[in-house]
Every structure is written in C-alpha cells, then in structure tokens.
Scaffold this motif. Structure first.
Motif, short mmCIF file in Angstrom:
data_model
loop_
_atom_site.label_atom_id
_atom_site.label_comp_id
_atom_site.label_asym_id
_atom_site.label_seq_id
_atom_site.Cartn_x
_atom_site.Cartn_y
_atom_site.Cartn_z
N CYS B 427 0.75 -1.12 -0.06
CA CYS B 427 -0.05 -0.14 0.01
C CYS B 427 0.81 1.43 0.03
O CYS B 427 0.66 2.50 -0.48
N ASP B 432 -3.57 3.73 -6.06
CA ASP B 432 -4.80 2.92 -6.25
C ASP B 432 -4.91 2.48 -7.78
O ASP B 432 -5.21 1.29 -7.91
N ARG B 435 -2.41 -0.59 -8.24
CA ARG B 435 -2.82 -1.57 -7.51
C ARG B 435 -4.24 -2.17 -8.11
O ARG B 435 -4.34 -3.69 -8.41
N ASP B 436 -5.05 -1.49 -8.70
CA ASP B 436 -6.06 -1.79 -9.26
C ASP B 436 -5.74 -2.60 -10.82
O ASP B 436 -6.33 -3.59 -11.03
N LEU B 460 -7.97 -3.62 -2.11
CA LEU B 460 -8.21 -2.01 -1.91
C LEU B 460 -8.63 -1.72 -0.41
O LEU B 460 -7.89 -0.70 0.22
#
Lengths: 484, 484
Positions: B427, B432, B435-436, B460
């Motif tokens: 993280c 985002d 990671r998506d 998430l």
C-alpha cells in the motif's frame, strides 16, 4: 465523438497549433517507416506536457475515440499506423532530457527524446545508452520502449527492456502509473517488462529512466571471411559456446557482400561466401585477450581469412558495409521485403540453407544480413513490384521464412515488432489459449480497446480466416486424463 | 467442493499416495520458511506429470477450489502459505532434468528440480546456472521463477528472469501456454517476465528452459575493511560507477562481523566498522586487471585494509562468514526479523545511517548484511519474542526501514517476494491505479482468483485499513487541466 467535437474539447487546453486536422497537415502522419500500409488519422495532437496527454486521454476515453501513439515514425511493422476514426498522439514535443545522474548511472528522459541524443548528453560523463537500433539518429526512446528495440550491441548489452529501470505511464483513463524502481527488482507483477514491447496498446509512456553505461576503454573489430555460409553460422555458435559474448556479431552472405562492396568499398572479400564481423569492447587487456580467443575459434571454425581492424578508421570502414546493407539492397533491386525472424543460434547454418532452397524455389534473390550472435535474421527478399505477381511471391517467401524460424524454436520478430504487418504470423506462433491471454492482458489495461486497436495481437476470427495451424507444442492434449 | 468430493475426483487419476488429507500428513505443509504464518490446507496433492496437474487444475477450477503451488517450501515471505479451503499443489515430484543442450547453452527442467541440481548436472559440460539464492541446495527452480530469486551473483548475472528463456505454464483452466522462445525476444506481450515473480498467482509452471553459462576460468575475492560504514557504502557506488560489475559485492557491518567471526572464524577484522567482499570472475587476465582496479578504488574510498584471498581455501573462508550471517544472528539473539528492501546504490551510506538512528530509537540491535552491489539490504533486526512488546517493536522498526527504502527510490522486496508478509507495505509503494492494474492483470489470468488468493497484492480495503499514504510521485494530479 466526431472531429469537430474533439477539436472543441482539445482547444480548451491545447494551443491551436498543437491540433492538426487539415488533410495536408495529416499527410505526414499517414504511415510509419512501413509505408506499404497507409491510413489518414481523424486528427493529430502534439501535446507538450504530461498533463496535456492526460487530458487528451481522458477526453478520448470519455468519447470512446481510439488513440494511436507515435514517436519518430521510424517503426518497421506499422505499429504507428493511424486509425481512421482515431487520434494520432504524437509524442515528438516531449523531447527533454530531464536529469542525468552519473552516480546512479541513469538518465530520466521524455519519450520523444532521440535514442542517440541520450548518449550525446551522457558523453560529458563518459557514459552512453547501450541499445542502438539502426535508426538511432532519428528514432525516439518512447518508440524503443514500445517495440523493445535492440541493435548491433544487444547481444552483450540486452534489449531496451534490459536497459531501463522505470517508466511513468498514463492509462487510457489518464491515471498515472509509476512502474519499476531505481533498484534491481520491484514487487508486484513485472509491469515494466509487460509495458516494454507492448506496441502502444497498454498505456502512454511519459517518462523513462534508462541505465547508462561507462564508455568502454577499448573497442576492437575482427572481420572473418568464410567460403561456406554454414561454417560461418557454426562459427557464431562456437564463439558463444566458448563463453564469449562479443559486443556485436554480425553476418553477411555473398550477395550482400557484393551489393555493399560496390556501394561503400569497405574492403570486403568478394570471393567470400560469408563475412562475419565480431567486436569486443571493455578494458584493454580484456579486449586483447578476447580478440585472441575469438580469432582462434574463427580459425578453427574454418575462416579462410581473418583481419583485425588496425585502427578506428578501418573499424568504421568494416562497419560501414554492414550499416549500408539496406540502402545497398535498394541499389541492386527495385524493391525489397525485410524480414525480422529470430532463431536459436545453433540452427543458423540449417536455416540459412533452407532460405537458399526457398530462394531457388521462388526464383527471388535474398540478401542475408543479420545480428548473428543473437540469432536475429534480417533476410531482404529482392523483388520488383512492377513485375506481375512478384510482390505476392515475395510475401509468400517471407511467410515461409517466418514459419521456419518459429519451427526452429525461434520467433517471428526480433526487434521490429508485430504491428499491423505480422498479425497473421501471430496465429502461427501462438495457440488459442495464448492469444486469449494476450487479449485479456490488453483488456486489463484498456477494456474498451482504445489504445492502438487492431495491432500486435490478431483477433481469433483472423486466425481462423488465415487458416493457420500454430506450430508450437502447446496444443497437445492430455488424452489419458479424464476431462472435467 | 468439499474435501471428500475432491478426493473422489482426484482418485480417478492419482494414486492414493499422491493425495494427503490426514492432519499428520498435512502438518509439514502448513508453512514455508516464514514460519510465523501457519495454516493447514484442506488437502495436499503430489502429482508426477503435467497431465495430472492439468486435471487437478480443471477439477479445482470447476469446483471453485483455491490452489496454492509449493516448491521446496524455502520461501521467506509466506508465498506458499496454504489456503484453509484449498488444495496445496506440491510440485516436488516433478523433479527431472529433461534436457541439457550444451550447444544452445540451455537446460530444460521440471519445476521441482533443485536450483543447485541444475549446475551439478551441467558441470560435466563445464557450465552452470547463475542465480544462486542462499537456499540453493534446497530451493526449487519453480520456486525461483515464482519469486524471481536472485543471490550473491545476481549483480553481474541478473535475477531469475534474466536467466530463463521459456516457460511452459498451465492456466487455472488447465490450458497449456508456451511462453518465451529459444531466441532473444518473443512477440506479443512479455508474459515470460510477467509470470516470473508472480508468486503462483497467474499460472502453474510445468517446465522451465534456463540459460547455462560457461564456468569462469578464474575467480578472485578481495576483502576490504573500513573504519566507517558510510565509506564502505560509498566504495560500492564508486566501484560500479567506474564501470566494474563485480561477480559479487557483499557488505557486513560491525555487529555482523563480530557475530560471524565468533561463529566461523573467517579471519575478519574485529576492529572494522564494515567489511566489503568483492569478487571478480572471468578469464585470468581480465580478472587480474579487474581486481587491480577494484583494489585501487577501495583504497581511494578509504579502506583501512585490503586482502586478496591467496587461494581457493581462503576465498571459501572469506565467504563462509558472509554465508553464516543468518545462523550467526540466531546465536546472538533469541529471534531476528529479516528485511529485504532495495535501494539505489548511491543512497547506501545515507540509508545505513538512518537504520542506525532507528536502532537507537527502538532500542533494538540490527545486523546489516547485504548484497551491496545491487542495493539489496538484508537488515536483521534482533529481538526477543519472550520480552513483552519486542516483536511489535521489531515489526515497527522493520516497517520504518521499508518506508525509507521506498522513499529513497527503491522497493520493499529485492528477492524474497511479497507473499503474505509485505501486503501492507504494498500500500505504501503503489497507488490505487497501480494496485487496480495488478488486480486486473491477475483477473486476466485467473478471473475467479483461485490461484494463491490473498497473496502479493493487497485488496483495496486492506490499504484503506492500513491507513497508508503511498509515497510515490504517482498520485499527483493535474490541477491546471480541466477534468473530463
């Protein structure tokens, strides 16, 4: 979105001169260096910043407009061929070298920077960027990333993917991805390698961190002449097997030797059936030792004459012939068709024999000039487009060569990419499951297929129409196991 | 599917002894080498052929049963931690070397083959497989592919991804993928790199074609002692910047020197603040020249003592200390927590200083032993799990180290993988959108997330709960550009 709507949207943040839409302005963008394929785009945009690119992508994404990225337009497989209803996104104005860090041996550059400009900028630190495609004076580093370009020195120094550390990428939605790290490895899936060579289909690269290498202290070049091209092919395998990775190892066959010697007078032996150029670079003692070993192996492999370039001028002269091979082909034939297959080195001699047989079968001459060390062939099929049926014969001959490459365990493209040109041959190399997976990976980045659609990966129906049986082992089933 | 249904299905094509389900048989599989995490699987299967694996996968796919692949279980990040409702797929019985091709310099092997067994088999051709993780006696090549393993020599010879040519992979549906080529490059997206280091989340590797290298003629090792660890860090950067890529470049700090010297008596200088081991391999002249240059640079960088191992026995002795660092940590502390961050080499000295400050702040000793040349740190945080709160302090200390690594432009894991251990730190490193995209790539291969679910890529919501701000540049927005 139609052209007018797009222009209106773009004008909110782009100056007028950054948007081209008149036919005369679009014309220079209708093809890349594979000029057999031409298509006018709907519109060309020339952004100057990453923020502008992000906004262009957001608009195209919202309006479902295809986007084709273009660097310097030197690609040889039609990868930058425009889309009739799409935006041609030129990255030429993003041409700044942002940072050179001699301690970290890296340079951070924008995608429109020319390949050679990086080495020129690094020269004051006695460093350079290793991958050197023939087009390096003109081609852009962004295009190199898109095609995973190689060059004469990639045998020792690797392809583009081996010489970059980080990419900054915009998705089709305009989101920023930071891929890779300044360190050796990065966690998560290897998106750096996945992006490299993805032919503009996964994202738009806006920044590239490349590795720089210290300039070698010494460079020496050996030229060996063979009376039999198979012996030259074996010599290549013998050098590598001895644990030597030359800085470059290039081969030319008889017809190439004659074509280039007439043209540049490089001092090539016109009696030879093949010439091998073998370069060593590094520290002086290391080079001296390696050159000695190379000479011994070439001798043992049957070279009839071996010359060490006596100075830098003669080294450049020996190379001049190799580098002039493509223009020389243009002098001896009205047209030529350049292939780019790769094969395992050990099959060099055998594949060359098969190409010779095919040349007789099709009645077309074929110049063989290639990066021998890494098994990357560039057969130039000579033909005359004005002779009825010769183009078709050349294409059929070329397709047979690629089949042989794939059958020998190699692949259909070494460094030029698939683009629009080799879509059918992808059906030969990959089975249904493999092609499905390529499409799924594409969809992971770009679900609506707006980025360079129709390139690199054939749709399944295309392979059915092409009627190809793929030639891998992959299709075999497991007959002894119950199916579920 | 429940356990009983699975066993019935498996028994149609697997012998009884290839299916384990009693608690006492499952116990050895409840963890890998990161034993802090334990979980019993529902069932363990030990197939012997690719066809059996394909059938297992088809059954699990049809029954929506998670599948966790396992090699030798030497992984350090919990990547092979079983799933409570899943099948633990051991690849240990696929342990055959299928083919060695000395002309092509390749070996084709099954995934359960031990890393060192490849070099042992290639020894009769005077060749070897370069990547050498510390666990190479035991670890499997399939596990090496899953984790993209490195080792002492990866600075010069690269990680696993740089030393493999082809993979044969089964998808979760049981389809065969042939990835890569015997040649330098392969068209389509780079699935070879994508699979390598994917921690068993994209497919099951059933065959690997690795590159073999000729054994170097000569190997020499220099040991340098520094009175200041920052000087040693700078020395590393200076060697690399001079264009030298040592075969290995390893560093130990004072606390490590003392711990290992007490243990193996390698002849280390107990007065030193840091020891650097620097190895050169290749042809005799080349090595002699390189060692001379290395010695000059180390001297100029402030080394107080430089010793060249006088023979093979002394070279092995110098290495013995480095190789004993982990067991030595076990001797001086009841527990230790091993980190695996990477940093750009130029920040070595600075990061080491910060670790020293953190050590004082947390009141925990930290042994620093690492692959200095490629900036891969292995700080060993010493603690006592029986002292209330020490484990938590060690974990907090470790997390701070990884933050520093990421902030310096490095990454949270060099060679051990993310597994279950470093999910939170992912993280920190990725935004985002990044990671998506990892999740989307995972879904491209495995839409139901049956292959090693819950590893390597945090969901998430996990990052939201972890409360991490990622520290990349990626999150910046484009405030001056209208949003669409």
């Amino acid at each position: 979105m139609n052209r007018k709507q797009l222009i209106t949207a773009f004008l909110k943040f782009l100056p007028e001169e950054a948007i081209l839409y008149e036919a005369e302005d679009l014309r220079p963008y209708e093809c890349d260096a594979l000029s057999a394929y031409r298509q006018m785009p709907m519109i060309v945009v020339l952004p100057r910043t990453e923020a502008e690119i992000a906004a262009i992508l957001q608009i195209c994404h919202a309006g479902q407009v295809p986007v084709v990225a273009r660097g310097s337009g030197t690609g040889l497989s039609g990868g930058a061929l425009p889309h009739a209803e799409g935006v041609l996104l030129s990255l030429a104005k993003l041409n700044r070298i942002l940072d050179i860090d001699p301690a970290a041996c890296t340079a951070r550059v924008q995608p429109g920077v020319r390949n050679l400009a990086i080495s020129e900028a690094a020269a004051s630190y006695e460093m350079y960027y290793a991958p050197d495609p023939s087009s390096q004076i003109a081609c852009s580093i962004g295009g190199n990333v898109a095609e995973n370009s190689g060059g004469v020195h990639c045998l020792k120094y690797g392809l583009t993917v081996h010489n970059i550390l980080r990419l900054r990428v915009l998705t089709i939605e305009g989101d920023v991805l930071e891929i890779g790290a300044d360190a050796l490895d990065s966690p998560g899936f290897d998106l750096l390698a996945l992006m490299t060579g993805s032919e503009g289909m996964l994202g738009i690269v806006t920044e590239i961190t490349v590795k720089l290498l210290p300039k070698p202290e010494t460079v020496k070049l050996v030229m060996a002449v063979f009376d039999d091209i198979s012996k030259a092919g074996d010599a290549v395998a013998n050098v590598i097997q001895a644990g030597i990775i030359p800085a470059g190892m290039e081969m030319m066959d008889k017809i190439t030797i004659h074509a280039v010697e007439d043209f540049v007078h490089a001092g090539y032996d016109l009696e030879g059936a093949a010439i091998l150029l073998c370069e060593s670079d590094g520290m002086a003692e290391e080079v001296a030792d390696e050159i000695k070993q190379i000479q011994t192996i070439l001798q043992a492999s049957g070279a009839v004459r071996i010359s060490l370039a006596r100075d830098e001028a003669e080294r450049q002269l020996f190379w001049a012939g190799r580098k002039a091979a493509f223009p020389a082909a243009g002098r001896v034939s009205p047209d030529y068709y350049c292939m780019d297959g790769t094969i395992p080195r050990k099959h060099l001699a055998h594949v060359l024999e098969q190409i010779e047989q095919l040349s007789a079968e099709y009645g077309l001459r074929c110049m063989n000039v290639f990066h021998a060390g890494d098994g990357n062939l560039h057969p130039l099929i000579l033909y005359d487009a004005n002779q009825l049926g010769e183009l078709e014969k050349a294409e059929a001959f070329g397709a047979r060569i690629l089949e042989i490459c794939i059958q020998s365990g190699g692949s259909l493209t070494g460094e030029h990419g698939v683009g629009i040109e080799k879509l059918n041959q992808m059906c030969l190399q990959f089975n249904d499951a493999e092609r499905d997976l390529f499409h799924a990976v594409k969809a992971a980045f770009d679900p609506q297929s707006l980025l360079n659609p129709g390139k690199a990966i054939p749709e399944l129906h295309r392979c059915a129409e092409f009627g190809a049986m793929h030639v891998h082992r992959g299709a075999e089933k497991f007959p002894d196991i119950p199916r579920f």
